[in-house]
Design a protein around this motif. Structure first.
Motif, PDB file in Angstrom:
ATOM      1  N   VAL A   4      -7.832  -2.900  -0.106  1.00 40.40           N
ATOM      2  CA  VAL A   4      -9.086  -2.470  -0.727  1.00 40.40           C
ATOM      3  C   VAL A   4      -9.951  -1.756   0.304  1.00 40.40           C
ATOM      4  CG1 VAL A   4     -11.182  -3.204  -1.917  1.00 40.40           C
ATOM      5  CG2 VAL A   4      -8.993  -4.304  -2.446  1.00 40.40           C
ATOM      6  N   GLY A   5     -10.093  -2.385   1.485  1.00 33.15           N
ATOM      7  CA  GLY A   5     -10.954  -1.837   2.533  1.00 33.15           C
ATOM      8  C   GLY A   5     -10.536  -0.459   2.997  1.00 33.15           C
ATOM      9  N   GLU A   6      -9.229  -0.185   2.944  1.00 35.65           N
ATOM     10  CA  GLU A   6      -8.762   1.126   3.397  1.00 35.65           C
ATOM     11  C   GLU A   6      -8.509   2.081   2.234  1.00 35.65           C
ATOM     12  OE1 GLU A   6      -5.855   0.802   6.545  1.00 35.65           O
ATOM     13  OE2 GLU A   6      -6.838  -1.030   7.254  1.00 35.65           O
ATOM     14  N   GLY A   7      -8.953   1.668   1.054  1.00 36.57           N
ATOM     15  CA  GLY A   7      -8.971   2.597  -0.072  1.00 36.57           C
ATOM     16  C   GLY A   7      -7.668   2.765  -0.837  1.00 36.57           C
ATOM     17  N   TYR A   8      -6.689   1.874  -0.631  1.00 37.96           N
ATOM     18  CA  TYR A   8      -5.419   2.020  -1.356  1.00 37.96           C
ATOM     19  C   TYR A   8      -5.521   1.476  -2.781  1.00 37.96           C
ATOM     20  CZ  TYR A   8      -3.749   2.688   3.405  1.00 37.96           C
ATOM     21  OH  TYR A   8      -3.593   3.126   4.695  1.00 37.96           O
ATOM     22  N   VAL A   9      -6.363   0.469  -2.953  1.00 39.40           N
ATOM     23  CA  VAL A   9      -6.516  -0.180  -4.249  1.00 39.40           C
ATOM     24  C   VAL A   9      -8.009  -0.286  -4.543  1.00 39.40           C
ATOM     25  CG1 VAL A   9      -6.165  -2.360  -5.517  1.00 39.40           C
ATOM     26  CG2 VAL A   9      -4.398  -1.538  -3.964  1.00 39.40           C
ATOM     27  N   PRO A  10      -8.449   0.154  -5.737  1.00 33.99           N
ATOM     28  CA  PRO A  10      -9.880   0.032  -6.051  1.00 33.99           C
ATOM     29  C   PRO A  10     -10.279  -1.440  -6.173  1.00 33.99           C
ATOM     30  CG  PRO A  10      -8.652   0.910  -7.939  1.00 33.99           C
ATOM     31  CD  PRO A  10      -7.686   0.794  -6.801  1.00 33.99           C
TER      32      PRO A  10
ATOM     33  N   SER B 179     -11.996  -2.925  -8.178  1.00 32.24           N
ATOM     34  CA  SER B 179     -12.013  -3.390  -9.566  1.00 32.24           C
ATOM     35  C   SER B 179     -10.610  -3.670 -10.117  1.00 32.24           C
ATOM     36  CB  SER B 179     -12.661  -2.315 -10.438  1.00 32.24           C
ATOM     37  OG  SER B 179     -11.918  -1.100 -10.298  1.00 32.24           O
ATOM     38  N   SER B 180      -9.576  -3.294  -9.370  1.00 33.92           N
ATOM     39  CA  SER B 180      -8.203  -3.439  -9.857  1.00 33.92           C
ATOM     40  C   SER B 180      -7.805  -4.902 -10.016  1.00 33.92           C
ATOM     41  CB  SER B 180      -7.246  -2.755  -8.877  1.00 33.92           C
ATOM     42  OG  SER B 180      -5.910  -3.112  -9.169  1.00 33.92           O
ATOM     43  N   SER B 181      -7.038  -5.183 -11.078  1.00 38.52           N
ATOM     44  CA  SER B 181      -6.565  -6.554 -11.297  1.00 38.52           C
ATOM     45  C   SER B 181      -5.576  -6.948 -10.192  1.00 38.52           C
ATOM     46  CB  SER B 181      -5.887  -6.659 -12.657  1.00 38.52           C
ATOM     47  OG  SER B 181      -4.791  -5.760 -12.707  1.00 38.52           O
ATOM     48  N   TYR B 182      -5.045  -5.956  -9.501  1.00 34.21           N
ATOM     49  CA  TYR B 182      -4.073  -6.200  -8.426  1.00 34.21           C
ATOM     50  C   TYR B 182      -4.717  -6.945  -7.252  1.00 34.21           C
ATOM     51  CZ  TYR B 182      -0.058  -5.115  -5.389  1.00 34.21           C
ATOM     52  OH  TYR B 182       1.051  -5.199  -4.568  1.00 34.21           O
ATOM     53  N   VAL B 183      -6.038  -6.827  -7.116  1.00 29.84           N
ATOM     54  CA  VAL B 183      -6.742  -7.475  -6.004  1.00 29.84           C
ATOM     55  C   VAL B 183      -6.551  -8.990  -6.061  1.00 29.84           C
ATOM     56  CG1 VAL B 183      -9.005  -7.858  -4.917  1.00 29.84           C
ATOM     57  CG2 VAL B 183      -8.387  -5.582  -5.780  1.00 29.84           C
ATOM     58  N   THR B 184      -6.602  -9.548  -7.260  1.00 34.55           N
ATOM     59  CA  THR B 184      -6.394 -10.992  -7.445  1.00 34.55           C
ATOM     60  C   THR B 184      -5.020 -11.392  -6.935  1.00 34.55           C
ATOM     61  OG1 THR B 184      -7.591 -10.633  -9.495  1.00 34.55           O
ATOM     62  CG2 THR B 184      -6.687 -12.832  -9.148  1.00 34.55           C
ATOM     63  N   GLU B 185      -4.024 -10.562  -7.269  1.00 33.34           N
ATOM     64  CA  GLU B 185      -2.652 -10.846  -6.842  1.00 33.34           C
ATOM     65  C   GLU B 185      -2.521 -10.754  -5.313  1.00 33.34           C
ATOM     66  OE1 GLU B 185       1.632  -8.987  -7.889  1.00 33.34           O
ATOM     67  OE2 GLU B 185       0.172  -8.921  -9.509  1.00 33.34           O
ATOM     68  N   LEU B 186      -3.180  -9.773  -4.726  1.00 31.57           N
ATOM     69  CA  LEU B 186      -3.144  -9.611  -3.267  1.00 31.57           C
ATOM     70  C   LEU B 186      -3.794 -10.811  -2.576  1.00 31.57           C
ATOM     71  CD1 LEU B 186      -4.207  -5.852  -2.990  1.00 31.57           C
ATOM     72  CD2 LEU B 186      -1.944  -6.763  -2.472  1.00 31.57           C
ATOM     73  N   ALA B 187      -4.841 -11.354  -3.190  1.00 31.84           N
ATOM     74  CA  ALA B 187      -5.597 -12.455  -2.581  1.00 31.84           C
ATOM     75  C   ALA B 187      -4.904 -13.799  -2.740  1.00 31.84           C
ATOM     76  CB  ALA B 187      -6.996 -12.514  -3.192  1.00 31.84           C
ATOM     77  N   ASP B 188      -4.103 -13.946  -3.784  1.00 29.39           N
ATOM     78  CA  ASP B 188      -3.544 -15.255  -4.124  1.00 29.39           C
ATOM     79  C   ASP B 188      -2.244 -15.549  -3.381  1.00 29.39           C
ATOM     80  OD1 ASP B 188      -2.924 -17.664  -5.218  1.00 29.39           O
ATOM     81  OD2 ASP B 188      -3.174 -17.039  -7.306  1.00 29.39           O
ATOM     82  N   THR B 189      -2.371 -15.819  -2.086  1.00 32.94           N
ATOM     83  CA  THR B 189      -1.200 -16.086  -1.247  1.00 32.94           C
ATOM     84  C   THR B 189      -0.471 -17.343  -1.687  1.00 32.94           C
ATOM     85  OG1 THR B 189      -2.507 -15.164   0.556  1.00 32.94           O
ATOM     86  CG2 THR B 189      -0.439 -16.213   1.158  1.00 32.94           C
TER      87      THR B 189
ATOM     88  N   ALA C 153      -2.228   2.520 -13.711  1.00 35.72           N
ATOM     89  CA  ALA C 153      -3.383   3.407 -13.486  1.00 35.72           C
ATOM     90  C   ALA C 153      -2.958   4.865 -13.284  1.00 35.72           C
ATOM     91  CB  ALA C 153      -4.172   2.929 -12.284  1.00 35.72           C
ATOM     92  N   GLY C 154      -1.630   5.105 -13.306  1.00 37.58           N
ATOM     93  CA  GLY C 154      -1.148   6.479 -13.214  1.00 37.58           C
ATOM     94  C   GLY C 154      -0.880   6.973 -11.805  1.00 37.58           C
ATOM     95  N   GLU C 155      -0.857   6.050 -10.826  1.00 40.79           N
ATOM     96  CA  GLU C 155      -0.591   6.482  -9.460  1.00 40.79           C
ATOM     97  C   GLU C 155       0.907   6.463  -9.182  1.00 40.79           C
ATOM     98  OE1 GLU C 155      -2.124   5.820  -4.952  1.00 40.79           O
ATOM     99  OE2 GLU C 155      -2.585   4.260  -6.412  1.00 40.79           O
ATOM    100  N   LEU C 156       1.389   7.571  -8.611  1.00 46.33           N
ATOM    101  CA  LEU C 156       2.817   7.661  -8.311  1.00 46.33           C
ATOM    102  C   LEU C 156       3.144   6.898  -7.040  1.00 46.33           C
ATOM    103  CD1 LEU C 156       5.581   8.918  -9.064  1.00 46.33           C
ATOM    104  CD2 LEU C 156       5.037  10.743  -7.444  1.00 46.33           C
ATOM    105  N   LEU C 157       4.132   6.027  -7.117  1.00 52.13           N
ATOM    106  CA  LEU C 157       4.557   5.241  -5.962  1.00 52.13           C
ATOM    107  C   LEU C 157       5.955   5.663  -5.528  1.00 52.13           C
ATOM    108  CD1 LEU C 157       3.300   1.733  -7.120  1.00 52.13           C
ATOM    109  CD2 LEU C 157       2.131   3.400  -5.687  1.00 52.13           C
ATOM    110  N   THR C 158       6.202   5.564  -4.234  1.00 47.70           N
ATOM    111  CA  THR C 158       7.448   6.018  -3.635  1.00 47.70           C
ATOM    112  C   THR C 158       8.337   4.822  -3.309  1.00 47.70           C
ATOM    113  OG1 THR C 158       6.117   7.732  -2.557  1.00 47.70           O
ATOM    114  CG2 THR C 158       8.342   7.404  -1.702  1.00 47.70           C
ATOM    115  N   VAL C 159       9.600   4.901  -3.698  1.00 47.53           N
ATOM    116  CA  VAL C 159      10.545   3.844  -3.338  1.00 47.53           C
ATOM    117  C   VAL C 159      11.370   4.306  -2.139  1.00 47.53           C
ATOM    118  CG1 VAL C 159      12.558   2.495  -4.088  1.00 47.53           C
ATOM    119  CG2 VAL C 159      10.644   2.869  -5.656  1.00 47.53           C
ATOM    120  N   LEU C 160      11.452   3.433  -1.128  1.00 46.75           N
ATOM    121  CA  LEU C 160      12.246   3.706   0.065  1.00 46.75           C
ATOM    122  C   LEU C 160      13.320   2.631   0.173  1.00 46.75           C
ATOM    123  CD1 LEU C 160       9.432   4.440   2.682  1.00 46.75           C
ATOM    124  CD2 LEU C 160      10.674   6.093   1.291  1.00 46.75           C
TER     125      LEU C 160
END
Length: 168
Positions: A28-34, A36-46, A154-161
């Motif tokens: 969030v701090g570096e701007g990868y995820v807004p 307000s995103s529901s993903y923030v909860t998942e990132l926080a819930d270790t 949210a429509g963001e394209l992600l890259t698989v490596l």
């Protein structure tokens, strides 16, 4: 320099809060995820992640300076892993600790684990904006598999490596 070694190991429950905080700070701090995103909860819930996946931490001077989540095929948190692949997600390295090799050491540990478990490859999803992480992946030999790229709700394209591992 031995005192200041980077130690990579599985996170302990006492470290879950620090891992969640660090991951949210980076994403969030570096701007990868807004924020307000529901993903923030998942990132926080270790704690929830640790119940279903393996949380690795990089510890330097008794401080958690990096983390990632190892997700095995067919288990929760594996988004893109195919049979025979080990996936990792949520790589986060503390801004103040960058350049110490935490990110590289974490990813190398995943590669070693995958090799030990006779996996055929390591796979991950990254965002084009994550330039520092991409440098690590490129250096370690990960290659893009564009046919597996995907788009977030949210429509963001992600890259698989993917890093193919030598067959033993």
């Amino acid at each position: 320099m031995g005192v200041h070694e980077m130690v990579i190991r599985t996170a302990t429950p006492e470290e879950y809060a620090a891992v969640g905080e660090l991951t949210v700070d980076v994403y969030v701090g570096e701007g990868y995820v807004p924020p307000s995103s529901s993903y923030v909860t998942e990132l926080a819930d270790t704690e929830r992640r640790a119940a279903a996946a393996q949380i690795l931490v990089a510890v330097h001077d008794d401080r958690v300076v990096g983390s990632l989540t190892v997700a095995r095929y067919g288990l929760p948190y594996a988004e893109i892993a195919r049979p025979g692949e080990l996936e990792f997600r949520m790589l986060a390295v503390d801004k103040r600790a960058r350049g110490l090799g935490a990110g590289t050491a974490l990813v190398r540990t995943v590669i070693e684990t995958a090799t030990a478990e006779s996996c055929e490859a390591v796979a991950l999803t990254t965002m084009p904006a994550m330039v520092d992480a991409r440098r690590i992946y490129d250096r370690l030999g990960f290659v893009a598999v564009p046919e597996r790229d995907w788009t977030t709700p949210a429509g963001e394209l992600l890259t698989v490596l993917r890093l193919p591992l030598p067959l033993r």
